[in-house]
Scaffold this motif. Structure first.
Motif, short mmCIF file in Angstrom:
data_model
loop_
_atom_site.label_atom_id
_atom_site.label_comp_id
_atom_site.label_asym_id
_atom_site.label_seq_id
_atom_site.Cartn_x
_atom_site.Cartn_y
_atom_site.Cartn_z
N ARG A 115 11.57 -2.29 -0.23
CA ARG A 115 12.30 -3.40 -0.85
C ARG A 115 12.90 -2.50 -1.95
O ARG A 115 13.44 -3.76 -2.82
CB ARG A 115 10.99 -3.33 -2.06
N VAL A 123 0.19 -4.92 -0.82
CA VAL A 123 1.44 -4.57 0.01
C VAL A 123 1.12 -4.95 1.51
O VAL A 123 2.44 -5.22 1.64
CB VAL A 123 0.39 -3.05 0.58
N PRO A 124 0.38 -5.62 2.08
CA PRO A 124 1.23 -6.15 3.01
C PRO A 124 2.60 -7.68 2.22
O PRO A 124 3.53 -8.33 3.26
CB PRO A 124 0.11 -7.35 3.70
N GLU A 182 1.40 3.33 3.70
CA GLU A 182 2.39 1.73 3.90
C GLU A 182 2.72 1.64 2.72
O GLU A 182 4.30 0.63 2.70
CB GLU A 182 1.02 1.18 4.52
N GLU A 231 6.86 3.20 2.36
CA GLU A 231 7.06 2.97 3.07
C GLU A 231 7.69 1.60 2.61
O GLU A 231 8.67 1.14 2.94
CB GLU A 231 7.39 2.26 4.46
N THR A 232 6.84 0.44 2.04
CA THR A 232 7.06 -0.67 1.72
C THR A 232 7.47 -1.06 0.18
O THR A 232 9.11 -1.47 0.24
CB THR A 232 6.47 -1.51 1.31
N TRP A 236 4.49 0.93 -8.81
CA TRP A 236 4.48 1.50 -7.81
C TRP A 236 4.09 2.54 -7.27
O TRP A 236 3.29 2.73 -6.61
CB TRP A 236 6.28 1.54 -6.52
N ARG A 264 8.40 -6.72 7.29
CA ARG A 264 7.48 -5.08 7.67
C ARG A 264 6.13 -6.28 7.88
O ARG A 264 5.80 -6.87 6.56
CB ARG A 264 7.25 -4.14 6.69
N THR A 265 4.88 -4.78 8.59
CA THR A 265 3.75 -5.39 8.02
C THR A 265 2.79 -4.34 7.69
O THR A 265 3.69 -2.95 7.06
CB THR A 265 2.54 -5.65 9.78
N ALA A 266 1.72 -4.05 7.22
CA ALA A 266 1.29 -3.21 6.26
C ALA A 266 -0.32 -3.70 6.60
O ALA A 266 -1.52 -3.87 6.15
CB ALA A 266 0.99 -3.46 5.09
N GLU A 325 3.91 -7.60 -0.40
CA GLU A 325 5.13 -7.40 -0.53
C GLU A 325 6.23 -6.58 0.71
O GLU A 325 7.39 -7.23 1.16
CB GLU A 325 5.29 -6.25 -1.47
N ALA A 326 5.53 -6.26 2.14
CA ALA A 326 5.84 -5.76 3.02
C ALA A 326 6.19 -7.00 4.02
O ALA A 326 7.84 -6.87 4.22
CB ALA A 326 4.26 -5.23 4.11
#
Length: 306
Positions: free
Chosen positions: A230, A276-277, A222, A225-226, A183, A285-287, A279-280
């Motif tokens: 997680r 990223v999106p 992003e 934050e993701t 990450w 969540r969104t990315a 995993e978000a």
């Protein structure tokens, strides 16, 4: 160790040549026939910051029959499913498989093909390399390699891998939490992979651009934050500082995604910015920045495949 490097592109060639020079019994597998023939005839010719040398390695277009101690899977993310499915001839009861790719997701595909109990993940940082022609590679940086178990590979097996790479002159070490390191690298990659590929700029030029730098920093934030959402134990207090320092160390670097777009090839954007999106979404969540960058890169690549 008996080592087979599957995927003898730029990075795979550097790995194979240095491991062979250190005395390991190394073979390589790659579908590019001219490259394989040049290696079989003349060895791997490497030019790098520590000089120039040639290493003798066996070269094949398909995996040869006979188990090895270590398989290094160094193909690009898009080629992982096919390459992983063909590794059976190389696997014995104690064969370790080390997979080294950018982004998130390929290691899970490899685990499904070879078994999670034999799989290690490698994280390469501060590397830059390119093929100069069949059998010839140049690398301009080589900072660190970190290895960790995908899930259930015993720690002593991971350390065996790291020890072999140290003999070849790599700054290599086994780590307990390789997922966190994945990450941390991803945060840097999303900051520059898509922005550089879409603009043709180097990482330093994106970092210093008054507008693009904001997009780059937003993509990194992003991802940071993701990862935190997680529950990944990343050691990154400030993602913007991280990616700006990363670019400052190698301002002239051109990410592999940029090189792929320049050659009109499909890049690894889907497992870098595109990860990223995905995993978000797992944590509600969104990315949107990474989603947009990924969509733009995919649109450009789709035009080349028509």
């Amino acid at each position: 160790m008996r080592i087979c490097v599957v995927g003898c592109g730029a990075m795979g060639s550097v790995y194979a040549a240095r491991l062979a020079r250190a005395g390991h019994e190394v073979s390589v597998v790659d579908p590019w026939r001219a490259h394989v023939e040049a290696i079989a005839r003349d060895g791997l010719h490497v030019l790098g910051p520590d000089g120039e040398f040639r290493a003798a390695v066996a070269a094949h277009t398909t995996p040869p029959a006979g188990p090895v101690d270590l398989v290094v899977l160094a193909v690009k993310a898009a080629d992982v499913p096919g390459a992983a499915a063909g590794l059976a001839p190389l696997l014995g009861p104690r064969t370790t498989v080390l997979t080294i790719q950018n982004g998130l997701g390929p290691a899970d595909v490899v685990a499904g093909a070879v078994g999670a109990e034999r799989l290690a993940i490698g994280i390469a940082s501060g590397f830059g390399a390119g093929l100069r022609g069949p059998g010839q590679v140049r690398h301009n940086a080589m900072r660190a390699l970190r290895f960790g178990a995908h899930s259930s590979l015993p720690p002593e097996r991971v350390e065996e891998v790291a020890a072999a790479w140290r003999t070849a002159g790599f700054d290599a070490a086994a780590v307990d939490d390789v997922i966190a390191m994945q990450w941390e690298k991803l945060i840097c990659n999303v900051a520059y992979s898509a922005p550089c590929a879409l603009t043709g700029l180097t990482v330093g030029e994106v970092r210093d651009h008054p507008e693009l730098s904001l997009t780059s920093q937003a993509a990194a934030t992003e991802a940071w934050e993701t990862a935190r959402a997680r529950g990944v134990a990343i050691d990154v207090p400030d993602p913007v500082e991280l990616v700006r320092d990363f670019a400052a160390r190698m301002p002239g670097a051109e990410p592999s995604a940029l090189l792929d777009h320049r050659a009109r090839r499909t890049s690894e954007i889907d497992v870098i910015n595109g990860a990223v999106p995905r995993e978000a979404a797992k944590v509600g969540r969104t990315a949107p920045v990474n989603q947009a960058l990924t969509a733009l890169a995919r649109h450009r690549e789709a035009a080349w495949r028509r």
